[in-house]
Design an enzyme around this catalytic site. Structure first.
Site, PDB file in Angstrom:
ATOM      1  CB  THR A 186      -0.890   0.038   1.257  1.00  0.00           C
ATOM      2  OG1 THR A 186      -0.034   0.146   2.390  1.00  0.00           O
ATOM      3  CG2 THR A 186      -1.735  -1.213   1.382  1.00  0.00           C
ATOM      4  CD  GLU A 331      -5.145  -2.669   1.583  1.00  0.00           C
ATOM      5  OE1 GLU A 331      -5.391  -2.158   0.472  1.00  0.00           O
ATOM      6  OE2 GLU A 331      -4.759  -2.009   2.561  1.00  0.00           O
ATOM      7  CE  LYS A 440     -15.282  11.845  11.898  1.00  0.00           C
ATOM      8  NZ  LYS A 440     -13.893  11.682  11.457  1.00  0.00           N
ATOM      9  CD1 TRP A 445     -19.652  12.491  10.612  1.00  0.00           C
ATOM     10  CD2 TRP A 445     -20.033  10.783   9.214  1.00  0.00           C
ATOM     11  NE1 TRP A 445     -19.187  11.352  11.206  1.00  0.00           N
ATOM     12  CE2 TRP A 445     -19.407  10.291  10.380  1.00  0.00           C
ATOM     13  CE3 TRP A 445     -20.375   9.901   8.200  1.00  0.00           C
ATOM     14  CZ2 TRP A 445     -19.121   8.942  10.550  1.00  0.00           C
ATOM     15  CZ3 TRP A 445     -20.088   8.563   8.358  1.00  0.00           C
ATOM     16  CH2 TRP A 445     -19.465   8.092   9.531  1.00  0.00           C
TER      17      TRP A 445
HETATM   18  P1  ADP Z   1      -4.018   4.161  -1.209  1.00  0.00           P
HETATM   19  O1  ADP Z   1      -4.772   3.788   0.029  1.00  0.00           O
HETATM   20  O2  ADP Z   1      -2.585   4.406  -0.971  1.00  0.00           O
HETATM   21  O3  ADP Z   1      -4.681   5.242  -2.021  1.00  0.00           O
HETATM   22  P2  ADP Z   1      -5.186   2.106  -2.823  1.00  0.00           P
HETATM   23  O4  ADP Z   1      -5.047   2.374  -4.266  1.00  0.00           O
HETATM   24  O5  ADP Z   1      -5.189   0.713  -2.370  1.00  0.00           O
HETATM   25  O6  ADP Z   1      -4.021   2.866  -2.125  1.00  0.00           O
HETATM   26  O7  ADP Z   1      -6.461   2.877  -2.316  1.00  0.00           O
HETATM   27  C1  ADP Z   1      -7.650   2.288  -1.929  1.00  0.00           C
HETATM   28  C2  ADP Z   1      -8.602   3.356  -1.508  1.00  0.00           C
HETATM   29  O8  ADP Z   1      -8.867   4.257  -2.585  1.00  0.00           O
HETATM   30  C3  ADP Z   1      -9.955   2.863  -1.109  1.00  0.00           C
HETATM   31  O9  ADP Z   1      -9.960   2.378   0.212  1.00  0.00           O
HETATM   32  C4  ADP Z   1     -10.812   4.114  -1.265  1.00  0.00           C
HETATM   33  O10 ADP Z   1     -10.667   4.988  -0.159  1.00  0.00           O
HETATM   34  C5  ADP Z   1     -10.192   4.778  -2.453  1.00  0.00           C
HETATM   35  N1  ADP Z   1     -10.974   4.467  -3.652  1.00  0.00           N
HETATM   36  C6  ADP Z   1     -10.703   3.556  -4.592  1.00  0.00           C
HETATM   37  N2  ADP Z   1     -11.633   3.574  -5.566  1.00  0.00           N
HETATM   38  C7  ADP Z   1     -12.535   4.519  -5.227  1.00  0.00           C
HETATM   39  C8  ADP Z   1     -13.747   4.998  -5.802  1.00  0.00           C
HETATM   40  N3  ADP Z   1     -14.210   4.545  -6.954  1.00  0.00           N
HETATM   41  N4  ADP Z   1     -14.414   5.969  -5.146  1.00  0.00           N
HETATM   42  C9  ADP Z   1     -13.960   6.466  -3.971  1.00  0.00           C
HETATM   43  N5  ADP Z   1     -12.828   6.047  -3.384  1.00  0.00           N
HETATM   44  C10 ADP Z   1     -12.117   5.091  -3.997  1.00  0.00           C
END
Ligand code: ADP
Length: 546
Positions: A186, A331, A440, A445
């Site tokens: 990550t 993940e 918040k 929210w």
């Molecule tokens: P990082 O956490 O470093 O950005 P990742 O690419 O694994 O790495 O990110 C996953 C996160 O990206 C998700 O948990 C979510 O918060 C966000 N995410 C991914 N796709 C979307 C989407 N279509 N809409 C909103 N958030 C998204």
């Protein structure tokens, strides 16, 4: 239990390589050089993968050893994707844009033995190499190996020379489908990056889902422009899925700016493309200034952060291109949910499904859990933290010594995503925010994503990122950072007025700042951590409306 009569054939990526390089031997991967493509058939990918496997074996790479890549998306990277897991070793895709200390951390944590590096990235890797404790061999592809000064104990090899010496066949071993095939970390927005080890089984099933009609529907009819980096959640599964279904791949290498992407589109007319929203925002601005037909794109998968509806409409209305919104994480391999509208829906109803983060496929079970730890209903209204489980979702983070890494991210066999949202009875997910980004205000929210989407629908706005900032009265209030389109003008009052009939009055932001560019993470998402830090040190010019 009555056992079935079925064969227990392991789901191995060696099968995917064998299949793709024979039955789809004429499909191609090709890499943009700045003016044209370097092409390689999947038949040749198979032969090059065998040569690479022979070479790696000769360098002492055995079962389970980690072979890292420090590369752009290109033909040689696909060969590594094909060869390394199929020979029983583990492909570790290093994110070339990580901060130095994070890059060093992940390479040491994964205990990478070999690094394959692109010539153009030698200066960058060279800086880290003295700190990479387990690396013994560096293989330089697409460049001059003699340009790399290696520390004592590290041998440098020229990719072409090394592979030319090898046989173009390899006896791919039988592999336990539960064995690790690839590692991805990550990007470590908080704390050290965490390692996810994909298995052969998880990648095989995930690849099949990428080709499924409720996945990305990738097929042998597709010429796929894979803009999403091969170090960002395995390029969203596209490379292995392409080998599995015979889709051709077009790789942009280091040419990732709007202008070269537009040139690749014009020259190669891909049918399919995938990248994070910021890439499409940049490309849209470029196309609007330099119009060209891109209607050859039958499907554009966009995810990694929320896709603003205004972006989807701009591509549909101005370029007749459909954006397919998808949600996922490193993940989750990463395909988690995909926003195909249900068959038969049209108009506004269809759009409302397409704006959402999409429907979960059968391989992804999902539930929402509230702050008190109770599961809430999938009624399309109740909010909770999204938790997921399934055969291509990680059950833990990699730990070389078997200790637990961040066990709080798991809840009774479910992965806690850190995303807050709602799910309809038909399995459509709408995310409100990341739990750490939600604002918040006075106990209520405010979704930073909703605010961003609305501000970005203003014609003068190119990008907008919203963070929560401390407020004496309300604890936290939104601060909107706006990037205006070139030559466009709008001030804070105008933008606030634009929001008045679109959100509740108490959510209307008072604090606004105009910036040249929203800072981006190593995978091109809005980097709110940097914005928060800038706000904290007082380096943003904030206007507060009364
Ligand atoms: P990082 O956490 O470093 O950005 P990742 O690419 O694994 O790495 O990110 C996953 C996160 O990206 C998700 O948990 C979510 O918060 C966000 N995410 C991914 N796709 C979307 C989407 N279509 N809409 C909103 N958030 C998204």
């Amino acid at each position: 239990m009555l056992l079935s009569t079925m064969q227990d054939e392991p789901l191995s990526l060696a099968t995917v390589l064998r299949y793709g390089s024979t039955f789809h031997s004429e499909a191609e991967v090709s890499t943009w050089t700045g003016s044209e493509l370097r092409r390689m058939s999947y038949g040749e990918v198979g032969r090059q993968a065998a040569r690479l496997a022979n070479a790696l074996e000769a360098l002492g790479v055995g079962e389970g050893d980690r072979v890292a890549t420090f590369m752009w998306n290109n033909n040689e990277h696909l060969v590594a994707y094909a060869a390394v897991p199929a020979m029983g070793a583990v492909l570790h895709t290093l994110n070339i844009r990580l901060f130095p200390e994070q890059l060093i951390f992940v390479a040491n944590h994964a205990e990478d033995k070999v690094v394959i590096v692109d010539g153009t990235l030698i200066p960058l890797l060279g800086k880290y190499l003295p700190s990479l404790k387990t690396v013994r061999h560096v293989i330089v592809a697409n460049g001059d190996a003699s340009a790399l000064e290696a520390p004592a104990g590290v041998e440098v090899h020229d990719y072409t020379q090394l592979l030319d010496e090898q046989e173009d066949t390899f006896t791919w071993p039988d592999i336990d489908e539960r064995a690790a095939a690839a590692a991805c970390y990550t990007s470590g927005t908080t704390g050290d990056p965490k390692g996810v080890m994909y298995s052969h089984r998880s990648m095989w099933l995930h690849s099949a889902q990428v080709t499924a009609t409720n996945g990305m529907a990738l097929s042998d009819a597709d010429h796929t422009l894979a803009i999403v980096p091969m170090f960002h959640a395995m390029s969203w599964g596209l490379p292995h899925a392409a080998l599995m279904c015979g889709a051709s791949l077009i790789m942009p290498d280091r040419f990732l700016q709007p202008e070269p992407i537009a040139k690749i589109l014009a020259t190669e007319k891909p049918t399919f493309a995938a990248a994070v929203p910021t890439v499409w925002i940049g490309l849209l601005a470029h196309l609007d200034a330099n119009p060209q037909d891109i209607s050859h794109l039958r499907n554009v998968v966009v995810g990694g952060s929320a896709v603003p509806p205004s972006l989807m409409h701009a591509f549909k209305d101005r370029y007749n291109v459909d954006i397919l919104h998808a949600w996922g994480m490193t993940e989750t391999s990463p395909l988690g949910s995909v926003a195909w509208a249900p068959a038969g829906t049209t108009g506004e109803e269809e759009w409302s499904y397409r704006y959402s983060q999409g429907r979960f496929p059968v391989g992804v079970q999902a539930r929402l859990v509230d702050d008190g730890g109770s599961v809430v209903a999938n009624d399309g209204e109740a909010l909770g933290e999204l938790q997921v489980r399934g055969p291509w979702i990680t059950g833990s983070y990699y730990s070389p010594d078997g200790g637990e890494v961040d066990p709080d991210k798991f809840d009774d066999g479910w992965l806690r995503t850190g995303d807050v949202g709602k799910i309809t009875p038909k399995g459509y997910l709408t995310l409100v925010d990341r739990s750490k980004d939600v604002i918040k205000s006075g106990g209520e929210w405010i979704s930073s994503v909703d605010l961003e989407n609305i501000v970005m629908s203003h014609p003068a706005v190119a990008e907008a990122a919203v963070i929560g900032v401390p407020d004496e009265k309300w604890d936290e209030r939104p601060l909107v950072s706006v990037v205006l389109r070139p030559d466009a003008t709008a001030d804070a009052e105008e933008l606030r007025d634009f929001l008045t009939d679109k959100i509740a009055k108490w959510q209307l932001p008072e604090r606004w700042t105009f910036i040249d560019e929203v800072p981006k993470t190593s995978v091109g998402k809005f980097d709110k951590k940097v914005l928060r830090a800038k706000y904290g040190e007082g380096s943003l010019d904030v206007k507060t409306l009364g």
